[in-house]
Write a protein that holds these residues in place. Structure first.
Motif, PDB file in Angstrom:
ATOM      1  N   PHE A 207       1.065  -1.211   0.539  1.00  0.00           N
ATOM      2  CA  PHE A 207       0.326  -0.061   0.277  1.00  0.00           C
ATOM      3  C   PHE A 207       0.755   1.142  -0.102  1.00  0.00           C
ATOM      4  N   ASN A 208       0.510   2.414  -0.687  1.00  0.00           N
ATOM      5  CA  ASN A 208       1.471   3.783  -0.545  1.00  0.00           C
ATOM      6  C   ASN A 208       2.480   3.341  -1.433  1.00  0.00           C
ATOM      7  N   ASP A 209       2.310   1.984  -2.530  1.00  0.00           N
ATOM      8  CA  ASP A 209       3.950   2.636  -3.232  1.00  0.00           C
ATOM      9  C   ASP A 209       3.956   2.065  -4.437  1.00  0.00           C
ATOM     10  N   ILE A 210       3.824   3.641  -5.258  1.00  0.00           N
ATOM     11  CA  ILE A 210       3.484   4.293  -7.036  1.00  0.00           C
ATOM     12  C   ILE A 210       4.474   2.931  -7.544  1.00  0.00           C
ATOM     13  N   ASP A 211       5.039   2.827  -6.767  1.00  0.00           N
ATOM     14  CA  ASP A 211       7.072   2.291  -7.956  1.00  0.00           C
ATOM     15  C   ASP A 211       6.353   1.168  -7.830  1.00  0.00           C
ATOM     16  N   MET A 212       6.014   0.094  -6.892  1.00  0.00           N
ATOM     17  CA  MET A 212       5.758  -1.090  -6.840  1.00  0.00           C
ATOM     18  C   MET A 212       4.396  -1.403  -7.412  1.00  0.00           C
ATOM     19  N   LEU A 213       3.490  -0.900  -7.992  1.00  0.00           N
ATOM     20  CA  LEU A 213       2.332  -0.642  -8.650  1.00  0.00           C
ATOM     21  C   LEU A 213       2.292  -0.980  -9.913  1.00  0.00           C
ATOM     22  N   HIS A 214       3.696   0.228 -10.334  1.00  0.00           N
ATOM     23  CA  HIS A 214       3.707   0.700 -11.659  1.00  0.00           C
ATOM     24  C   HIS A 214       4.400  -0.586 -12.090  1.00  0.00           C
ATOM     25  N   LYS A 215       5.625  -1.127 -11.359  1.00  0.00           N
ATOM     26  CA  LYS A 215       6.627  -2.253 -11.869  1.00  0.00           C
ATOM     27  C   LYS A 215       5.649  -3.448 -11.874  1.00  0.00           C
ATOM     28  N   THR A 216       4.709  -4.113 -10.707  1.00  0.00           N
ATOM     29  CA  THR A 216       3.822  -5.132 -11.254  1.00  0.00           C
ATOM     30  C   THR A 216       3.012  -4.903 -12.684  1.00  0.00           C
ATOM     31  N   MET A 217       2.567  -3.475 -12.657  1.00  0.00           N
ATOM     32  CA  MET A 217       1.264  -4.047 -13.877  1.00  0.00           C
ATOM     33  C   MET A 217       2.211  -3.545 -14.695  1.00  0.00           C
ATOM     34  N   HIS A 218       2.929  -3.268 -14.946  1.00  0.00           N
ATOM     35  CA  HIS A 218       4.363  -3.242 -16.319  1.00  0.00           C
ATOM     36  C   HIS A 218       4.299  -4.904 -16.048  1.00  0.00           C
ATOM     37  N   ALA A 219       5.192  -5.181 -15.323  1.00  0.00           N
ATOM     38  CA  ALA A 219       4.899  -6.989 -15.772  1.00  0.00           C
ATOM     39  C   ALA A 219       3.923  -7.503 -15.999  1.00  0.00           C
ATOM     40  N   CYS A 220       2.657  -7.164 -15.070  1.00  0.00           N
ATOM     41  CA  CYS A 220       1.913  -8.213 -15.844  1.00  0.00           C
ATOM     42  C   CYS A 220       1.631  -7.972 -16.944  1.00  0.00           C
ATOM     43  N   LYS A 221       1.314  -6.742 -17.767  1.00  0.00           N
ATOM     44  CA  LYS A 221       1.090  -6.919 -19.112  1.00  0.00           C
ATOM     45  C   LYS A 221       2.421  -7.948 -19.838  1.00  0.00           C
ATOM     46  N   MET A 222       4.478  -7.706 -19.329  1.00  0.00           N
ATOM     47  CA  MET A 222       4.340  -7.902 -19.981  1.00  0.00           C
ATOM     48  C   MET A 222       4.462 -10.147 -20.617  1.00  0.00           C
ATOM     49  N   VAL A 223       3.471  -9.969 -18.995  1.00  0.00           N
ATOM     50  CA  VAL A 223       3.558 -11.406 -19.554  1.00  0.00           C
ATOM     51  C   VAL A 223       2.254 -12.654 -19.908  1.00  0.00           C
ATOM     52  N   GLY A 224       1.109 -10.979 -20.427  1.00  0.00           N
ATOM     53  CA  GLY A 224       0.215 -11.148 -20.414  1.00  0.00           C
ATOM     54  C   GLY A 224      -1.032 -11.517 -19.913  1.00  0.00           C
ATOM     55  N   GLU A 225      -0.347 -11.244 -18.879  1.00  0.00           N
ATOM     56  CA  GLU A 225      -1.737 -11.045 -17.018  1.00  0.00           C
ATOM     57  C   GLU A 225      -2.118 -10.033 -17.218  1.00  0.00           C
ATOM     58  N   ASP A 226      -2.675  -9.298 -18.093  1.00  0.00           N
ATOM     59  CA  ASP A 226      -2.686  -7.545 -17.841  1.00  0.00           C
ATOM     60  C   ASP A 226      -3.544  -7.556 -16.838  1.00  0.00           C
ATOM     61  N   VAL A 227      -3.157  -6.395 -15.597  1.00  0.00           N
ATOM     62  CA  VAL A 227      -4.265  -6.183 -14.636  1.00  0.00           C
ATOM     63  C   VAL A 227      -5.165  -5.662 -15.231  1.00  0.00           C
ATOM     64  N   GLY A 228      -6.155  -5.954 -14.794  1.00  0.00           N
ATOM     65  CA  GLY A 228      -7.791  -5.673 -14.990  1.00  0.00           C
ATOM     66  C   GLY A 228      -8.475  -4.564 -14.606  1.00  0.00           C
ATOM     67  N   ALA A 229      -7.722  -4.164 -12.530  1.00  0.00           N
ATOM     68  CA  ALA A 229      -8.661  -3.771 -11.689  1.00  0.00           C
ATOM     69  C   ALA A 229      -7.511  -3.780 -10.852  1.00  0.00           C
ATOM     70  N   VAL A 230      -7.593  -2.751  -9.958  1.00  0.00           N
ATOM     71  CA  VAL A 230      -7.066  -2.607  -8.763  1.00  0.00           C
ATOM     72  C   VAL A 230      -8.029  -2.060  -7.551  1.00  0.00           C
ATOM     73  N   LEU A 231      -7.991  -2.929  -6.852  1.00  0.00           N
ATOM     74  CA  LEU A 231      -8.965  -3.473  -5.955  1.00  0.00           C
ATOM     75  C   LEU A 231      -7.950  -1.920  -4.451  1.00  0.00           C
ATOM     76  N   LEU A 232      -8.373  -0.837  -3.850  1.00  0.00           N
ATOM     77  CA  LEU A 232      -7.684  -0.241  -2.764  1.00  0.00           C
ATOM     78  C   LEU A 232      -9.141   0.557  -1.867  1.00  0.00           C
ATOM     79  N   GLU A 233      -8.724   0.158  -0.220  1.00  0.00           N
ATOM     80  CA  GLU A 233      -8.891   1.292   0.365  1.00  0.00           C
ATOM     81  C   GLU A 233      -8.429   2.752   0.429  1.00  0.00           C
ATOM     82  N   PRO A 234      -8.950   3.903   0.160  1.00  0.00           N
ATOM     83  CA  PRO A 234      -8.510   5.470  -0.093  1.00  0.00           C
ATOM     84  C   PRO A 234      -7.695   5.789   0.733  1.00  0.00           C
ATOM     85  N   ILE A 235      -8.682   4.639   2.670  1.00  0.00           N
ATOM     86  CA  ILE A 235      -7.344   4.388   3.574  1.00  0.00           C
ATOM     87  C   ILE A 235      -7.948   3.115   4.635  1.00  0.00           C
TER      88      ILE A 235
END
Ligand code: PLP
Length: 451
Positions: A207-235
């Motif tokens: 949580f609260n880690d943009i870098d990890m989110l970005h890298k994960t979205m990128h990696a998922c796309k690379m391997v053909g398992e794209d991110v369809g949704a991000v589920l978060l509590e705002p707090i």
């Protein structure tokens, strides 16, 4: 053959008790005994162990019976408590707000539940109200009975919208409920481990880690398992009132747009004024594609929840509205309660009150823990979603127990008391808040650090 005669006598006795405003001490004793025996033999004895630890070994004080005004309740022996747990955020407009109760009783006197076939009017009206008050282009509503159901509906909508993007990201320390889909998003290992395997497709990011989110979205796309949704509590509520950096949610929104992922915000706990705005996402000027509501959505009177989505997303259910249904979700009593709840939140300006009282309480709590830095690590919050973080579980537990003995209920359990949540009704009075500070200071004074 069951002894129906004795069951009939028992039910008669219980119904007669329910009908009484006050019960005498003999009745209180009977209620206590039946409750303890019933939990031990027929509900789950584990609750007794858990509750006993917060009640000095005597469980007499652990049986609740009635509300005592908007901001508290009474146990079966008549002792009053200030409710700083707020049912984990179900009592935003207070206990039994008269307008919510009246709406439910009025509806009940005319019709309790719906035919399931004709068009029920309150469902349509509540959905329109939600389209008006929710952020961005959120427009269509599906109604549920609980938070976990609101999240389930959101997950199914996201899958239907993005069928070629199977990955759903959730955050560490997240809590989204305990039915199988939501549980896959929930982060706590103890709640998940016994029930493996989880619903596939979920990955967790910090949580609260943009870098990890970005890298994960990128990696998922690379391997053909794209991110369809991000589920978060705002707090994050259950995870310990974790407040992200101001630019976190806006950046998440941008990344979702960039990768074609839906943003699902779970405001089951942060919604309906709790954090000082009607919806917490308004603090960050972020609109999700799907919004999940429940807990205080039913005004602290009815169980009720909603999943609100943009037309683009929700339209996947237009052709066949029976793709996702629930018998009781959006029933007339729940809708009446939810409409009255929103009416009261607006009329009494409760989101703004949560902001003001939140500042007052945060100051007061910080003042109360002064000199106890060896016990308290942090006091934080937004609006009236606040938390006290202790050095360890044991200290938090002792403090919660002491506060309970002195008539203030906070959320600290033997299992998880390192962070104690403070979530009173948004209607809590200044003098009740002052009393909470006093009791907290006294609890800290009486708690020893054991190494
Ligand atoms: C409580 C909670 C849920 C689950 O709600 P239930 O009504 O208990 O199923 C989901 N999400 C969040 C953020 C919650 O706080």
């Amino acid at each position: 053959m069951p002894n129906y005669e004795s069951v009939r006598n028992y039910t008669e006795k219980v119904l007669s008790l329910i009908s009484q405003d006050e019960i005498d001490s003999d009745a209180a004793k009977w209620v206590t005994k039946e409750t303890l025996d019933g939990f031990r033999e027929y509900v789950n004895p584990g609750f007794l162990e858990y509750r006993k630890s917060v009640t000095l070994g005597t469980l007499d004080a652990a049986v609740e019976w009635a509300d005592s005004g908007p901001n508290g309740f009474r146990d079966v022996n008549g002792k009053e408590y200030i409710d700083c747990l707020g049912g984990f955020g179900i009592y935003n407009v207070g206990h039994r707000h008269p307008k919510v109760v009246k709406a439910v009783v009025d509806q009940l006197n005319r019709q309790a539940l719906h035919s399931q076939d004709l068009l029920d009017p309150l469902r349509a009206m509540l959905a329109k109200i939600l389209a008006d008050i929710t952020p961005g282009d959120l427009k269509y509503s599906f109604f549920t009975n609980s938070g976990t159901e609101s999240v389930e509906a959101a997950l199914k909508l996201a899958r239907a919208y993005n069928p070629s993007k199977p990955t759903i990201l959730a955050a560490t320390k997240a809590f989204h409920g305990k039915s199988y889909g939501s549980l896959a998003g929930t982060a706590k290992g103890v709640f998940r481990r016994p029930f493996m395997p989880m619903m596939p497709g979920f990955r967790h990011i910090a949580f609260n880690d943009i870098d990890m989110l970005h890298k994960t979205m990128h990696a998922c796309k690379m391997v053909g398992e794209d991110v369809g949704a991000v589920l978060l509590e705002p707090i994050q509520g259950e995870g310990g009132v974790n407040i992200p950096e101001d630019d976190y949610l806006p950046t998440v929104r941008e990344l979702c747009n960039q990768y074609g992922a839906l943003l699902i915000l779970d405001e089951v706990q942060t919604g309906m004024g709790r954090t000082g705005k009607m919806f917490c996402s308004e603090h960050y000027d972020v609109a999700p594609d799907i919004l999940c509501l429940a807990k205080s959505f039913g005004g602290g009177v009815m169980p009720a929840g909603a999943t609100v989505a943009t037309e683009e997303v929700f339209s996947r259910l237009f052709d066949n509205p029976f793709l996702h249904t629930t018998t009781f979700g959006g029933n007339p009593l729940a809708c009446a309660a939810a409409i009255a709840n929103i009416h009261v939140l607006i009329e009494e300006n409760l989101p703004a009150r949560a902001d003001e009282l939140g500042r007052y309480m945060l100051d007061g709590l910080r003042e109360a823990v002064k000199g106890h830095e060896d016990k308290v690590l942090d006091v934080r919050g937004k609006g009236l979603l606040m938390a006290l973080e202790f050095v360890d579980d044991a200290i938090g537990f002792e403090v919660a127990k002491h506060m309970f003995e002195n008539g203030v209920l906070v959320a600290g359990t033997l299992v998880n008391a390192k962070v104690i949540r403070v979530e009173p009704p948004l209607t809590i009075l200044h003098e009740q808040a002052d009393r909470v500070f006093e009791v907290l200071a006294d609890a800290l004074e009486n708690t020893r650090v054991t190494v």
